[in-house]
Design an enzyme around this catalytic site. Structure first.
Site, PDB file in Angstrom:
ATOM      1  N   GLY A 281       0.841  -1.204   0.000  1.00 31.09           N
ATOM      2  CA  GLY A 281       0.000   0.000   0.000  1.00 31.09           C
ATOM      3  C   GLY A 281       0.868   1.242   0.000  1.00 31.09           C
TER       4      GLY A 281
ATOM      5  NE  ARG B 176      14.055  16.548  -3.526  1.00 31.67           N
ATOM      6  CZ  ARG B 176      14.542  17.111  -2.423  1.00 31.67           C
ATOM      7  NH1 ARG B 176      14.396  16.498  -1.264  1.00 31.67           N
ATOM      8  NH2 ARG B 176      15.181  18.257  -2.482  1.00 31.67           N
TER       9      ARG B 176
ATOM     10  CB  VAL C 109      17.315   9.553  -6.494  1.00 35.03           C
ATOM     11  CG1 VAL C 109      17.961  10.173  -7.730  1.00 35.03           C
ATOM     12  CG2 VAL C 109      16.389   8.412  -6.894  1.00 35.03           C
TER      13      VAL C 109
ATOM     14  NE  ARG D 298      -1.875  -4.559  -1.013  1.00 32.65           N
ATOM     15  CZ  ARG D 298      -1.456  -3.941   0.097  1.00 32.65           C
ATOM     16  NH1 ARG D 298      -0.416  -4.402   0.739  1.00 32.65           N
ATOM     17  NH2 ARG D 298      -2.070  -2.880   0.551  1.00 32.65           N
TER      18      ARG D 298
ATOM     19  CG  ASP E  86       3.243  -6.109   7.563  1.00 36.34           C
ATOM     20  OD1 ASP E  86       2.808  -5.605   6.504  1.00 36.34           O
ATOM     21  OD2 ASP E  86       2.507  -6.612   8.428  1.00 36.34           O
TER      22      ASP E  86
ATOM     23  CB  THR F 170       2.472   1.288   6.225  1.00 35.76           C
ATOM     24  OG1 THR F 170       1.101   1.068   6.602  1.00 35.76           O
ATOM     25  CG2 THR F 170       3.330   0.930   7.424  1.00 35.76           C
TER      26      THR F 170
ATOM     27  CG  ASP G  89      -2.222   0.358   8.185  1.00 35.37           C
ATOM     28  OD1 ASP G  89      -3.086   1.241   8.022  1.00 35.37           O
ATOM     29  OD2 ASP G  89      -2.212  -0.710   7.550  1.00 35.37           O
TER      30      ASP G  89
ATOM     31  CG  ASP H   7       0.959  -2.061  10.555  1.00 36.50           C
ATOM     32  OD1 ASP H   7       1.775  -1.461   9.828  1.00 36.50           O
ATOM     33  OD2 ASP H   7       0.165  -2.901  10.111  1.00 36.50           O
TER      34      ASP H   7
ATOM     35  N   GLY I 159      -6.952   0.797   8.587  1.00 34.77           N
ATOM     36  CA  GLY I 159      -6.193  -0.011   9.549  1.00 34.77           C
ATOM     37  C   GLY I 159      -6.814  -1.388   9.605  1.00 34.77           C
ATOM     38  NE  ARG I 160      -7.588  -5.095   4.489  1.00 32.57           N
ATOM     39  CZ  ARG I 160      -7.231  -5.224   3.207  1.00 32.57           C
ATOM     40  NH1 ARG I 160      -6.375  -6.149   2.846  1.00 32.57           N
ATOM     41  NH2 ARG I 160      -7.736  -4.417   2.298  1.00 32.57           N
TER      42      ARG I 160
ATOM     43  CB  ALA J 122     -13.634   9.706  19.114  1.00 32.04           C
TER      44      ALA J 122
ATOM     45  CD  GLU K 248      -9.325  -1.252   6.075  1.00 30.98           C
ATOM     46  OE1 GLU K 248      -8.382  -0.473   6.347  1.00 30.98           O
ATOM     47  OE2 GLU K 248      -9.336  -1.956   5.065  1.00 30.98           O
TER      48      GLU K 248
ATOM     49  CB  ILE L 276      -9.562  10.330   0.771  1.00 28.58           C
ATOM     50  CG1 ILE L 276     -10.286  10.128   2.085  1.00 28.58           C
ATOM     51  CG2 ILE L 276     -10.521  10.397  -0.387  1.00 28.58           C
ATOM     52  CD1 ILE L 276     -11.032  11.378   2.537  1.00 28.58           C
ATOM     53  CD  GLN L 277      -8.627   6.962   6.348  1.00 29.08           C
ATOM     54  OE1 GLN L 277      -8.454   6.878   7.549  1.00 29.08           O
ATOM     55  NE2 GLN L 277      -9.322   6.056   5.670  1.00 29.08           N
TER      56      GLN L 277
END
Ligand code: F6P
Length: 325
Positions: free
Chosen positions: A16, A26, A29, A77, A108, A130, A132, A134, A175-176, A191, A228, A256-257
């Site tokens: 992802g 950049r 390189v 992937r 990962d 990532t 996430d 994680d 965040g699967r 929240a 998620e 969009i995230q």
């Protein structure tokens, strides 16, 4: 002992995408060029390595990309890479192109791929990217800050309309497998409740009671953040309406995230990590993951790095609950 001179370093992004990957490319390189090493862009991650989908890069090929989301090298992937034949073909590409080391930018899955290459004798250096956050070995992963800001700004907008209608917003953030983003964003937006895969939650106590108590104190709008990996937002929304009589609406923030111009933090972190990764290879370091630990950029050997796990920040989760009243 003097290190054998590296001539060509490959750079790939895989899995992802994450805002800041371009800034990392950049930095890789430009650090190569500074050290008289030729940077080879490998397109579409490990899939591109199998098919020798490569491009020789120069200082100008990365002009003006620091502020761009996505990855100019594309990402994939690759299922082919998981097969013995795919892996052998990827190793062949490394050999016949004379690539002395590869910087693998991703999460990962990317590091698992890097490890299989390392086991076949290819020199690798991973960079964690990532949204996430994680990755066990690194306290920070490129893209997390931008994704959190994107989610926060979207939720702020949602709050305006939900407040006018006195509704409950049930918002799913990415965040699967991990709730780091949900907790961080949940704290940022105030929240009422944060539901994540890591901690069990009691729907009545953590959602319904929180809403009821909030209403008694005069709160007219409630935000329920759902990672998620937990999902089931429609069911959560329906239960809230059934049990409180309040109208609830679901918003899934989705991809969009993962997009957008990277934040200062992601640009700076990506630039530092990219520079560090190439310097490590040039200095003869092999098979590591570049990590951010205790405010420092360090390299951790890949086997050790991959055995490390990251706990969700339980204290941050508690803070979010304590101050939501
Ligand atoms: O980048 C990480 C992540 O956003 C996860 O939170 C999500 O589950 C996954 O990627 C989805 O990615 P894709 O649909 O591209 O496989």
């Amino acid at each position: 002992m003097e290190q054998p001179k590296l001539r060509r370093i490959g750079i790939l992004t895989s899995g992802g995408d994450a805002p800041g990957m371009n800034a990392a490319i950049r930095a890789c390189v430009r650090t190569c060029i500074k050290n008289d090493v030729t940077p080879i862009g490998i397109r579409r991650g490990y899939q591109g390595l199998i098919h020798a989908d490569t491009v020789e890069m120069d200082a100008h090929s990365v002009n003006g990309i620091t502020d761009r989301g996505g990855t100019i090298l594309y990402t994939a992937r690759s299922e082919d890479f998981m097969t013995p034949d795919g892996l052998n073909r990827a190793v062949q590409t490394v050999k016949y192109m004379g690539i002395d080391g590869i910087v693998c930018i991703g999460g990962d899955g990317t590091f698992r791929g890097a490890k299989t290459l390392a086991d076949k004798g290819v020199n690798v250096m991973g960079i964690p990217a990532t949204i996430d956050n994680d990755i066990g070995c690194s306290h920070y992963t490129i893209g997390f800050d931008t994704a959190a800001n994107t989610a926060m700004l979207a939720i702020d907008k949602l709050s305006d309309t939900m407040q006018s209608h006195e509704r409950v917003s049930v918002v799913e953030v990415m965040g699967r497998h991990a709730g780091h983003l949900a907790v961080y964003v949940g704290l940022a937006v105030g929240a009422t409740s944060i539901i994540i895969p890591e901690f069990p939650f009691d729907f009545d106590r953590n959602v319904i009671e929180q809403i009821r108590e909030g209403r008694m104190r005069g709160k007219n709008h409630h935000l329920i953040i759902v990672a998620e990996g937990v999902g089931k937002c429609d069911e959560i929304s329906r239960r809230i309406t059934d049990e409180t009589g309040l109208e609830a609406r679901v918003s899934i923030l989705g991809y969009i995230q993962r997009g957008g111009s990277p934040s200062t933090r992601d640009r700076v972190m990506a630039s530092r990590m990219g520079h560090f990764a190439v310097e490590q290879l040039i200095n003869g370091k092999r098979n590591g993951i570049v990590c951010y630990r205790d405010s420092r950029i360090v390299a951790v050997p890949i086997d050790e790095a991959m055995s490390m796990t990251k706990q969700l920040d339980a204290y941050m989760y508690k803070v979010a609950y304590d101050i939501t009243i």
